[in-house]
Enzyme design. Sequence first.
Site, mmCIF file in Angstrom:
data_model
loop_
_atom_site.group_PDB
_atom_site.id
_atom_site.type_symbol
_atom_site.label_atom_id
_atom_site.label_comp_id
_atom_site.label_asym_id
_atom_site.label_seq_id
_atom_site.Cartn_x
_atom_site.Cartn_y
_atom_site.Cartn_z
ATOM 1 N N GLN A 2 -8.242 -0.973 -6.199
ATOM 2 C CA GLN A 2 -7.617 -2.089 -5.664
ATOM 3 C C GLN A 2 -8.431 -1.842 -3.849
ATOM 4 O O GLN A 2 -8.359 -0.221 -3.686
ATOM 5 C CB GLN A 2 -6.626 -2.183 -5.631
ATOM 6 C CG GLN A 2 -5.918 -2.587 -6.249
ATOM 7 C CD GLN A 2 -5.950 -4.444 -6.207
ATOM 8 O OE1 GLN A 2 -5.394 -5.046 -5.274
ATOM 9 N NE2 GLN A 2 -6.766 -4.606 -7.558
ATOM 10 N N GLU B 155 5.602 -4.258 -12.280
ATOM 11 C CA GLU B 155 3.992 -4.481 -11.176
ATOM 12 C C GLU B 155 3.496 -3.193 -13.004
ATOM 13 O O GLU B 155 3.848 -2.920 -13.498
ATOM 14 C CB GLU B 155 3.586 -4.153 -10.312
ATOM 15 C CG GLU B 155 4.125 -4.198 -9.112
ATOM 16 C CD GLU B 155 4.234 -3.729 -7.552
ATOM 17 O OE1 GLU B 155 4.324 -4.503 -6.790
ATOM 18 O OE2 GLU B 155 4.185 -2.842 -7.971
ATOM 19 N N PHE C 46 -6.246 -9.445 -7.312
ATOM 20 C CA PHE C 46 -5.616 -8.002 -7.172
ATOM 21 C C PHE C 46 -5.697 -7.551 -8.382
ATOM 22 O O PHE C 46 -6.756 -7.742 -9.178
ATOM 23 C CB PHE C 46 -3.948 -8.968 -6.814
ATOM 24 C CG PHE C 46 -3.450 -8.575 -5.327
ATOM 25 C CD1 PHE C 46 -4.160 -8.870 -4.876
ATOM 26 C CD2 PHE C 46 -2.140 -9.064 -5.835
ATOM 27 C CE1 PHE C 46 -3.937 -8.885 -3.407
ATOM 28 C CE2 PHE C 46 -1.684 -9.355 -3.834
ATOM 29 C CZ PHE C 46 -2.290 -9.415 -3.342
ATOM 30 N N SER C 47 -4.303 -6.761 -9.337
ATOM 31 C CA SER C 47 -4.865 -5.709 -10.002
ATOM 32 C C SER C 47 -4.492 -6.389 -11.593
ATOM 33 O O SER C 47 -4.628 -7.807 -11.699
ATOM 34 C CB SER C 47 -3.847 -4.822 -10.151
ATOM 35 O OG SER C 47 -4.221 -4.131 -9.349
ATOM 36 N N ARG D 156 1.857 -11.636 -11.823
ATOM 37 C CA ARG D 156 0.199 -10.940 -11.475
ATOM 38 C C ARG D 156 0.071 -9.308 -12.522
ATOM 39 O O ARG D 156 0.833 -9.201 -13.263
ATOM 40 C CB ARG D 156 0.348 -10.432 -10.483
ATOM 41 C CG ARG D 156 1.372 -9.344 -10.062
ATOM 42 C CD ARG D 156 1.382 -8.539 -8.525
ATOM 43 N NE ARG D 156 2.244 -7.717 -7.841
ATOM 44 C CZ ARG D 156 3.649 -7.883 -6.943
ATOM 45 N NH1 ARG D 156 3.606 -9.524 -6.649
ATOM 46 N NH2 ARG D 156 3.944 -7.537 -7.029
ATOM 47 N N TRP E 156 4.343 3.288 -1.994
ATOM 48 C CA TRP E 156 4.328 2.519 -1.052
ATOM 49 C C TRP E 156 4.689 2.742 -0.477
ATOM 50 O O TRP E 156 5.086 2.469 0.718
ATOM 51 C CB TRP E 156 4.585 1.317 -1.760
ATOM 52 C CG TRP E 156 3.674 0.860 -2.442
ATOM 53 C CD1 TRP E 156 3.256 0.634 -3.544
ATOM 54 C CD2 TRP E 156 2.406 -0.285 -2.184
ATOM 55 N NE1 TRP E 156 2.248 -0.698 -4.143
ATOM 56 C CE2 TRP E 156 1.504 -0.362 -3.230
ATOM 57 C CE3 TRP E 156 1.804 -0.122 -0.872
ATOM 58 C CZ2 TRP E 156 -0.002 -1.440 -3.253
ATOM 59 C CZ3 TRP E 156 0.484 -0.868 -0.439
ATOM 60 C CH2 TRP E 156 -0.212 -1.157 -1.928
ATOM 61 N N MET F 11 -7.825 2.968 -0.970
ATOM 62 C CA MET F 11 -7.357 2.131 -2.395
ATOM 63 C C MET F 11 -5.895 2.161 -3.088
ATOM 64 O O MET F 11 -5.402 2.992 -2.370
ATOM 65 C CB MET F 11 -7.989 3.358 -3.267
ATOM 66 C CG MET F 11 -7.945 3.429 -5.133
ATOM 67 S SD MET F 11 -9.085 4.755 -5.349
ATOM 68 C CE MET F 11 -7.985 6.203 -5.249
ATOM 69 N N ASN F 12 -6.039 1.726 -3.585
ATOM 70 C CA ASN F 12 -5.053 1.729 -5.108
ATOM 71 C C ASN F 12 -4.760 1.597 -5.499
ATOM 72 O O ASN F 12 -5.628 2.159 -6.801
ATOM 73 C CB ASN F 12 -3.135 0.900 -3.723
ATOM 74 C CG ASN F 12 -3.668 -0.821 -3.967
ATOM 75 O OD1 ASN F 12 -3.877 -1.162 -2.998
ATOM 76 N ND2 ASN F 12 -2.782 -1.529 -4.350
ATOM 77 N N ASP F 13 -4.431 0.324 -6.982
ATOM 78 C CA ASP F 13 -3.994 0.873 -8.252
ATOM 79 C C ASP F 13 -5.616 1.321 -9.045
ATOM 80 O O ASP F 13 -6.726 0.408 -8.792
ATOM 81 C CB ASP F 13 -3.916 -0.059 -9.331
ATOM 82 C CG ASP F 13 -2.619 -0.508 -8.246
ATOM 83 O OD1 ASP F 13 -2.139 -0.324 -6.689
ATOM 84 O OD2 ASP F 13 -2.118 -2.013 -8.159
HETATM 85 C C1 FRU Z 1 0.600 -2.223 -7.262
HETATM 86 C C2 FRU Z 1 -0.065 -3.772 -6.864
HETATM 87 C C3 FRU Z 1 0.390 -4.995 -7.531
HETATM 88 C C4 FRU Z 1 -0.901 -5.613 -7.012
HETATM 89 C C5 FRU Z 1 -1.584 -5.064 -6.026
HETATM 90 C C6 FRU Z 1 -1.767 -5.141 -4.888
HETATM 91 O O1 FRU Z 1 0.865 -1.376 -6.790
HETATM 92 O O2 FRU Z 1 1.657 -4.232 -6.037
HETATM 93 O O3 FRU Z 1 0.947 -5.283 -8.370
HETATM 94 O O4 FRU Z 1 -1.468 -6.500 -8.046
HETATM 95 O O5 FRU Z 1 -0.748 -3.882 -5.967
HETATM 96 O O6 FRU Z 1 -3.362 -4.751 -4.067
#
Ligand code: FRU
Length: 603
Positions: free
Chosen positions: A165, A323, A205-206, A271, A409, A147-149
Amino acid sequence: MRRNQMRIMKALGLSLLMGLSSLANAQDTTFDTRHLANEQNILSVQVAQKYLLLPVEDNAPTGKVVIVVNNRPVGEAFDIRLARQHVDYYVPVDLSNYLGKTIAVDIQGLPASAICWKNIRFSEMFDQTNREKFRSTYHHTPAYGWMNDPNGLFYKDGVYHLYFQHNPYGSTWGNMTWGHSTSTDLIHWDFEGDAITPDAWGAIFSGSAVVDHENTAGFGKGAIVAFYTSAKSTPWGGSQSQSLAYSLDNGKTFIKYDKNPILTSSEPDFRDPKVFWYAPGKHWVMMLAVGQEMQIYSSKNLKEWKQESSFGAKQGAHGGVWECPDLVELPIEGTKEKKWVLICNINPGGPFGGSATQYFVGSFDGKRFVNETPTETKWLDWGKDNYATVTWNNAPDGRCIALGWMSNWQYQAVLPTLQYRGTNTLPRDLSLYKHDGDYFLKSTPSPEVEKARGERQDFPSFKVSDPYEIESLLPQNDGAYEIEMTLHNDGASKIEMSLFNEQGEKLLMYYDIPREQFVMDRSESGETNFSENFPAITVAPASDTDKIHLRLFIDQSSVEAFGEDGEYVMTNRIFPSSPYNRMTFHADRGSFTIQSLHIYKLK
Ligand code: FRU
């Protein structure tokens, strides 16, 4: 924390299966496997149960999987590190649409000698039981996978929706998909499955989601409309554009708009659409992160967008790409005034290396944002692990509730967890306060956190001139608790407090009074050597330290410090071998008094 697994277990009276230990429920199926040239393989199989469980080895090279029905690929190919030498964990592929049918699975990039071939199996169940010691108790984590954002945060009919994500096929970044969790209290979450999956325009993506109360888009009154970046990778480098999907069942399933993508550009970094309703202008606003600026668009119908302005040149920190934007109007404490805050996530370029969230305070007329104090870079959180912070749309009672990804990151891919990777911060209610003529964000732990409090320990007031020690914070400390204290300084130049566990690992914290700083040092906090960027000392500005109110939230592998109800916040991951249960206090020069100290278990 996730609730639905508990419910399922109770309802079925079963111990769910998954990973390495208990595959008893999985069906032994003989697969017809053909190994072709150059590590291509075709698995022909009659679908016997809901899930095909694929064995993953986290450090194996990446291969590709495509499901083939009647000689045609269905869905998008996905990347996966199938097990070659040993199995770290399993991931499920839901094949319930093909029950009873014979289908093929095209597996590319895996030698015939891989252990995977002996371990692939069918199962009716996929166990999501929380077994890992570092998995958070009262913070949202994905049921499994990476998982990210946080994405698409919206509230409707008493339910908070949190998309994220998600990589459903492994615990490192890839196959980006919107996973979906829901909660009625912002603390206890149910995993609802994956809501938006990759398509011909790329990975998902996000982005964000709105409730279209007035049916401005024509999908229906109250439709949920989600905006995400379609990120297409091609042999020529790839592109990013914005797409739309809508939901007529309150965010459970989405229908992709047939004219996607709705917004394209020749910029490579284009994005993370954040859409919200601008009531005075009766129009929608979309914020987009484009390289190192934020672009602002407007729309009446959520489908056609016009660029109004951009923001960013010579503003704030520019050490990395911008971002995940957000733009919110917030009340200024103690006044009737409000100001707009532009939230800007940046990676790298954070104050302690890697990812961080900066913000700008100013005015917004529906088209253009103006930063009113451009002199100073403002950071929303002073730790190393608060990123991709965005807020809930349509939150109740005029609240502005923010959530971050509790990571960086720099090292997220090597954090010491296995079947899942990724945790969110606590939800935080945002407001503004004035200090020395300038405006700053205040991030208060959302009040719902208090409802998660359980057993409580109170300590009588004590004075610290010589070192002082509390041997046991909680009789049974399972690693999920809050420490709340108020202290009064009687001339100490340093107010130090440290947390220890049985192994002697420590989390050191102190106030440096002359420098007006709150400092946290996690370099001896437990496991730290998985990345050279992990051991760190983080520093927050903390003035007016005669009287201090501090809340520390510890949850298995994280600590969040909220000073003065959130005037300064510091979020850091930690990986102690066992919970810290001893606390020491130390004063340099004068003394200080701990006036109140409460420990609450959180559940
Ligand atoms: C931020 C990011 C966003 C992108 C997403 C991809 O952490 O880089 O800019 O949409 O993660 O997983």
